[in-house]
Design a protein around this motif. Structure first.
Motif, PDB file in Angstrom:
ATOM      1  N   CYS A 134       0.815  -1.220   0.000  1.00 30.05           N
ATOM      2  CA  CYS A 134       0.000   0.000   0.000  1.00 30.05           C
ATOM      3  C   CYS A 134       0.851   1.273   0.000  1.00 30.05           C
ATOM      4  N   LEU A 135       1.705   1.437   1.021  1.00 26.89           N
ATOM      5  CA  LEU A 135       2.530   2.634   1.078  1.00 26.89           C
ATOM      6  C   LEU A 135       3.497   2.695  -0.094  1.00 26.89           C
ATOM      7  N   THR A 136       4.120   1.577  -0.413  1.00 22.67           N
ATOM      8  CA  THR A 136       5.127   1.576  -1.478  1.00 22.67           C
ATOM      9  C   THR A 136       4.504   1.932  -2.824  1.00 22.67           C
ATOM     10  N   SER A 137       3.326   1.408  -3.122  1.00 23.03           N
ATOM     11  CA  SER A 137       2.678   1.755  -4.390  1.00 23.03           C
ATOM     12  C   SER A 137       2.194   3.202  -4.385  1.00 23.03           C
ATOM     13  N   ALA A 138       1.780   3.697  -3.211  1.00 23.27           N
ATOM     14  CA  ALA A 138       1.359   5.101  -3.120  1.00 23.27           C
ATOM     15  C   ALA A 138       2.523   6.044  -3.418  1.00 23.27           C
ATOM     16  N   ILE A 139       3.722   5.685  -2.975  1.00 24.44           N
ATOM     17  CA  ILE A 139       4.904   6.503  -3.263  1.00 24.44           C
ATOM     18  C   ILE A 139       5.189   6.498  -4.760  1.00 24.44           C
ATOM     19  N   VAL A 140       5.173   5.318  -5.359  1.00 22.46           N
ATOM     20  CA  VAL A 140       5.442   5.238  -6.803  1.00 22.46           C
ATOM     21  C   VAL A 140       4.389   6.019  -7.576  1.00 22.46           C
ATOM     22  N   ASP A 141       3.120   5.839  -7.250  1.00 21.19           N
ATOM     23  CA  ASP A 141       2.054   6.550  -7.953  1.00 21.19           C
ATOM     24  C   ASP A 141       2.226   8.071  -7.837  1.00 21.19           C
ATOM     25  N   HIS A 142       2.674   8.532  -6.667  1.00 24.53           N
ATOM     26  CA  HIS A 142       2.814   9.961  -6.426  1.00 24.53           C
ATOM     27  C   HIS A 142       3.892  10.589  -7.311  1.00 24.53           C
ATOM     28  N   TYR A 143       4.991   9.880  -7.494  1.00 22.71           N
ATOM     29  CA  TYR A 143       6.128  10.449  -8.230  1.00 22.71           C
ATOM     30  C   TYR A 143       6.205   9.986  -9.683  1.00 22.71           C
ATOM     31  N   LEU A 144       5.303   9.112 -10.091  1.00 19.25           N
ATOM     32  CA  LEU A 144       5.399   8.508 -11.418  1.00 19.25           C
ATOM     33  C   LEU A 144       5.351   9.542 -12.547  1.00 19.25           C
ATOM     34  N   SER A 145       4.561  10.601 -12.364  1.00 17.69           N
ATOM     35  CA  SER A 145       4.415  11.603 -13.430  1.00 17.69           C
ATOM     36  C   SER A 145       5.701  12.389 -13.674  1.00 17.69           C
ATOM     37  N   ARG A 146       6.682  12.278 -12.791  1.00 13.89           N
ATOM     38  CA  ARG A 146       7.951  12.988 -12.976  1.00 13.89           C
ATOM     39  C   ARG A 146       8.922  12.203 -13.856  1.00 13.89           C
ATOM     40  N   PHE A 147       8.489  11.033 -14.299  1.00  8.93           N
ATOM     41  CA  PHE A 147       9.318  10.197 -15.160  1.00  8.93           C
ATOM     42  C   PHE A 147       8.602   9.937 -16.478  1.00  8.93           C
ATOM     43  N   THR A 148       9.358   9.977 -17.565  1.00 14.81           N
ATOM     44  CA  THR A 148       8.810   9.461 -18.820  1.00 14.81           C
ATOM     45  C   THR A 148       8.923   7.948 -18.833  1.00 14.81           C
ATOM     46  N   VAL A 149       9.982   7.431 -18.220  1.00 13.38           N
ATOM     47  CA  VAL A 149      10.155   5.986 -18.054  1.00 13.38           C
ATOM     48  C   VAL A 149      10.697   5.728 -16.655  1.00 13.38           C
ATOM     49  N   LEU A 150       9.994   4.927 -15.866  1.00 17.56           N
ATOM     50  CA  LEU A 150      10.473   4.509 -14.556  1.00 17.56           C
ATOM     51  C   LEU A 150      11.099   3.130 -14.722  1.00 17.56           C
ATOM     52  N   ARG A 151      12.412   3.037 -14.476  1.00 22.26           N
ATOM     53  CA  ARG A 151      13.124   1.798 -14.764  1.00 22.26           C
ATOM     54  C   ARG A 151      13.441   0.967 -13.519  1.00 22.26           C
ATOM     55  N   GLU A 152      13.658   1.613 -12.382  1.00 22.73           N
ATOM     56  CA  GLU A 152      14.158   0.843 -11.239  1.00 22.73           C
ATOM     57  C   GLU A 152      13.570   1.344  -9.931  1.00 22.73           C
ATOM     58  N   LEU A 153      13.256   0.388  -9.053  1.00 27.42           N
ATOM     59  CA  LEU A 153      12.873   0.680  -7.678  1.00 27.42           C
ATOM     60  C   LEU A 153      13.836  -0.063  -6.762  1.00 27.42           C
ATOM     61  N   ASP A 154      14.436   0.685  -5.852  1.00 27.47           N
ATOM     62  CA  ASP A 154      15.355   0.095  -4.870  1.00 27.47           C
ATOM     63  C   ASP A 154      14.943   0.639  -3.509  1.00 27.47           C
ATOM     64  N   TYR A 155      14.469  -0.238  -2.620  1.00 27.30           N
ATOM     65  CA  TYR A 155      13.918   0.269  -1.365  1.00 27.30           C
ATOM     66  C   TYR A 155      14.062  -0.760  -0.257  1.00 27.30           C
ATOM     67  N   ALA A 156      13.846  -0.281   0.975  1.00 24.28           N
ATOM     68  CA  ALA A 156      14.103  -1.150   2.126  1.00 24.28           C
ATOM     69  C   ALA A 156      13.432  -0.596   3.376  1.00 24.28           C
ATOM     70  N   ILE A 157      13.264  -1.490   4.354  1.00 25.25           N
ATOM     71  CA  ILE A 157      12.793  -1.146   5.697  1.00 25.25           C
ATOM     72  C   ILE A 157      13.829  -1.637   6.696  1.00 25.25           C
ATOM     73  N   SER A 158      14.226  -0.769   7.611  1.00 19.59           N
ATOM     74  CA  SER A 158      15.132  -1.148   8.689  1.00 19.59           C
ATOM     75  C   SER A 158      14.403  -0.934  10.013  1.00 19.59           C
ATOM     76  N   THR A 159      14.164  -2.014  10.746  1.00 18.31           N
ATOM     77  CA  THR A 159      13.356  -1.933  11.957  1.00 18.31           C
ATOM     78  C   THR A 159      14.195  -1.569  13.178  1.00 18.31           C
ATOM     79  N   ALA A 160      13.595  -0.839  14.097  1.00 20.97           N
ATOM     80  CA  ALA A 160      14.256  -0.461  15.342  1.00 20.97           C
ATOM     81  C   ALA A 160      14.343  -1.667  16.272  1.00 20.97           C
ATOM     82  N   GLN A 161      15.411  -1.706  17.047  1.00 20.94           N
ATOM     83  CA  GLN A 161      15.579  -2.803  18.008  1.00 20.94           C
ATOM     84  C   GLN A 161      14.580  -2.682  19.157  1.00 20.94           C
TER      85      GLN A 161
END
Length: 367
Positions: A134-161
């Motif tokens: 949900c959140l990850t697709s919302a981020i892509v949808d939000h910024y997608l119009s700034r690209f003519t071609v979106l080629r790569e997504l590189d992302y991660a979650i780092s949890t607190a101890q």
């Protein structure tokens, strides 16, 4: 008219936050459910307009739902790896809308098999109402119009101890640790191994953290949703290097087939991980870098980074279920059928709901 919302796993880490937030909305009556009626009652007493029932999601649910008569069922009782759609099917049969917090790849990607049944009953079935997808697709949808071609997504979650890590979440992680799965790399599906692909990522406000490959619904959903993509890479990590590297070492036992799975060790490994709480913090991190060609045809990259402090990280996956339940109750969401949780919540709506928490975010851009 009061909307009755049944929350399965309602007194757990995710379910309890969802219930507290929904209890602030008028016109909603909450039913707290779980394997322990005693725990459900104790938590229900802390809320207004709440009752408690004992429901075990591994048992047949038809009779229980007929007695409770919910309008909406929220399934927060993981892990979803290995679960079938019995809960969703029971909700459909009872004429109730259904929302789950699943992050299991096949479970979320396959929810469309319930499309016809949900349509016939006129109910909405949503799977993966969580950070991914949900959140990850919302981020892509939000910024997608700034690209003519979106080629790569590189992302991660780092949890607190120093956050509440539940047994279900631990089992979910161990379920894919060392196991092989595919991800899109340079236009081809390639096999990788859970918790391997060891890398270090530097968060601007947290410093360096170890990350490893993680299996999530996005790896199936995003190549179809965003056809120009040729690489989708997701990783996850633990804050304390010793615990992350320890799990990385254990992943080789599974990869080399010395053990079938680490899942049976979940209670023990969760206990061991808590021994290291003094070496960590209450701050979690998330980042997503979108790369491709900008509207001017030149290479472009946008990085969205989110930092959750005060132990608020585990609350982030709860937001979609809260928003969807409110919209279903108010009648502002009408989509009979079954779908993964993509395209239903905008980034603005998601971030607005995070506002009261100790969570900040920012964006950087390179061309």
């Amino acid at each position: 008219m009061t909307t009755r919302i049944l929350v399965l796993g309602g007194y757990g880490t995710f379910g309890s936050f969802i219930c507290r937030k929904l209890s602030e909305t008028s016109g909603l009556a909450l039913i707290i459910a779980g394997r322990s009626l005693e725990k459900a009652r104790a938590f229900a007493e802390t809320l207004s307009e709440a009752e408690a029932v004992r429901i075990d999601v591994t048992e047949p649910l038809t009779t229980a739902l007929a007695q409770v008569q919910p309008n909406i069922v929220i399934h927060a009782s993981g892990p979803f790896q290995g679960q079938n759609y019995a809960v969703a099917e029971a909700a459909i049969g009872a004429g109730a809308h259904y929302i789950d917090l699943a992050d299991a790849r096949d479970f979320v990607a396959g929810i469309g098999t319930l499309e016809d049944d949900a349509e016939k009953k006129g109910v909405t079935v949503v799977s993966g109402a969580s950070s991914v997808p949900c959140l990850t697709s919302a981020i892509v949808d939000h910024y997608l119009s700034r690209f003519t071609v979106l080629r790569e997504l590189d992302y991660a979650i780092s949890t607190a101890q120093q956050t509440g890590r539940g047994l279900a979440t631990t089992r979910a992680i161990l379920g894919y640790t060392g196991q092989t799965f595919t991800t899109l790399v340079d236009g081809n599906l390639r096999p990788v191994y859970g918790w391997q692909g060891l890398t270090l990522h530097r968060y601007r406000h947290l410093g360096r953290r170890f990350l490893g490959y993680c299996d999530i619904p996005d790896l199936t959903l995003f190549p179809e949703r965003y056809p120009g993509l040729d690489t989708v890479m997701f990783r996850a990590g633990l804050e304390v290097p010793m615990t992350h590297l320890g799990l990385w070492l254990l992943s080789w036992l599974v990869r080399f087939r010395l053990v079938k799975s680490l899942t049976p060790l979940a209670p023990f490994l969760l206990k061991v991980s808590n021994w290291f709480n003094g070496f960590g913090s209450d701050a979690s991190g998330f980042h997503m870098t979108l790369s491709g060609e900008g509207v001017d045809g030149r290479p472009k990259a946008i990085t969205f980074e989110l930092i959750a402090r005060s132990g608020d990280g585990p609350n982030i996956p709860c937001i979609p279920a809260i928003l969807l339940a409110r919209r279903l109750s108010s009648g502002t969401l009408h989509r009979p059928g079954a779908t993964p949780c993509v395209g239903l919540i905008s980034l603005e709506q998601y971030l607005n709901e995070l506002g009261p928490l100790d969570i900040t975010w920012d964006t950087s851009e390179t061309c």
